[in-house]
Design a protein around this motif. Sequence first.
Motif, PDB file in Angstrom:
ATOM      1  N   ASN A   1       0.817  -1.213   0.000  1.00 31.52           N
ATOM      2  CA  ASN A   1       0.000   0.000   0.000  1.00 31.52           C
ATOM      3  C   ASN A   1       0.850   1.262   0.000  1.00 31.52           C
ATOM      4  OD1 ASN A   1      -2.497  -1.316   0.007  1.00 31.52           O
ATOM      5  ND2 ASN A   1      -2.572  -1.440   2.241  1.00 31.52           N
TER       6      ASN A   1
ATOM      7  N   ASN B   1       2.456   1.364  -3.868  1.00 35.85           N
ATOM      8  CA  ASN B   1       1.639   1.328  -5.081  1.00 35.85           C
ATOM      9  C   ASN B   1       0.172   1.512  -4.735  1.00 35.85           C
ATOM     10  OD1 ASN B   1       3.902  -1.031  -5.290  1.00 35.85           O
ATOM     11  ND2 ASN B   1       3.772   0.111  -7.218  1.00 35.85           N
TER      12      ASN B   1
ATOM     13  N   TRP C   1       1.344  -3.215  -7.311  1.00 37.49           N
ATOM     14  CA  TRP C   1       0.968  -3.512  -5.927  1.00 37.49           C
ATOM     15  C   TRP C   1       1.304  -4.963  -5.580  1.00 37.49           C
ATOM     16  CZ3 TRP C   1      -1.898  -6.628  -2.792  1.00 37.49           C
ATOM     17  CH2 TRP C   1      -2.248  -6.132  -1.531  1.00 37.49           C
TER      18      TRP C   1
ATOM     19  N   LEU D   1      -3.385   0.128  -5.429  1.00 35.52           N
ATOM     20  CA  LEU D   1      -3.949  -1.113  -5.960  1.00 35.52           C
ATOM     21  C   LEU D   1      -4.906  -0.862  -7.110  1.00 35.52           C
ATOM     22  CD1 LEU D   1      -4.360  -4.175  -5.837  1.00 35.52           C
ATOM     23  CD2 LEU D   1      -6.013  -3.817  -3.998  1.00 35.52           C
TER      24      LEU D   1
END
Length: 266
Positions: A88, A91, A100, A93
Motif C-alpha cells: 500500500n 503502489n 501492488w 492497488l
Amino acid sequence: MNSKSTAPSAEQSDAFFQNFKHSFFPERPMALALSSRSFDTVDAPEERGDAAVISKESPLVIAFADGVTGENRQAVMNSTQISERYANANNDLNSDPIGWHTSYKECMGHCGWFMTGHNIDDHRTSNTSITMDAVVLDIIRVVAGPNVDTVMKLMGKVFDSLKTDEPIINLFDRNSKSDSSGNARIVPCLQSASGIAVTYFVSIKCDFNRQVGGAWFWKWDVSDLKIKKMATGVNLNLQHYRGREQAILENLGANSDAFFNKLKLK
C-alpha cells in the motif's frame, strides 16, 4: 520480484528491513505495542482445530487448518500484515494492481515466503448469479492441488461463519469496498507432514458495474462485478522467517495480535 525470481538471501532480506521506511506505518512505541491487549485482539489461534482471523485494517482473511503450529500461524499473520502495508505504501492497488502485487510478493519473499507467481488474470464465469464467496472458492479449487478437499472444507466453514457475523461483515466491507470497487485477500494455510506451512494466496479486485446496497462479497451477484484475480501457492522457509522476525515486528510496531480479530467458526 517476478514469477521466475529466486528467494532472497539472508543478507538481502536483512538489508531490506534495515532500509524499511518506518514512515510507511503509524508511529507506535514498540514496548507499548507488544504489551497492549484488549478484548478484541487475538494471540495466534490455538493449534488444535480450524481457525480464522480477519485484519482490522485491510481486507485480509487468513484461515488455518487443524494442526498448523502457533509459530507458523504467527509467521503468516506477521508476514501478510507487513506485506499489505508495504504494498500500500509503494503502489495504488486500483491504478497499478501489477505494481501492488509485485511489492507484496517482494515483501513476502523477504519474510521467508516463496510465491510461485503473481500473474493477474480476468476471472470469467458463465454463472452470473453466484456471489463472490463462491467465486473465491472456485479460484482456490484450481490452485489447491492435492489439498483441495481440506482447503475447500476449511474455507466453506470460514465463509459460512463470516456471512453471519454482522460486526465482522461490517469490518470487512469497510476495509474492502469503495464507491466503485472492492478488493480482498484470502489466505488459507495448511501444514505438511514435515511441519512446513503450505499456504494459498488469492487476491481479487472487482469493479462495480452499478451501485447496489449491502455487503458486496456476499449479497451482490457476479453480474454486477468485473473481476480480476491472482492465485498462487506460497511456501514458508521458517528458518529465513525466524531470522527476520524481530525486524518485522520492529517495523510493524506490534505483534500480529494487535492487527487481527478472531473469527468464531461454526
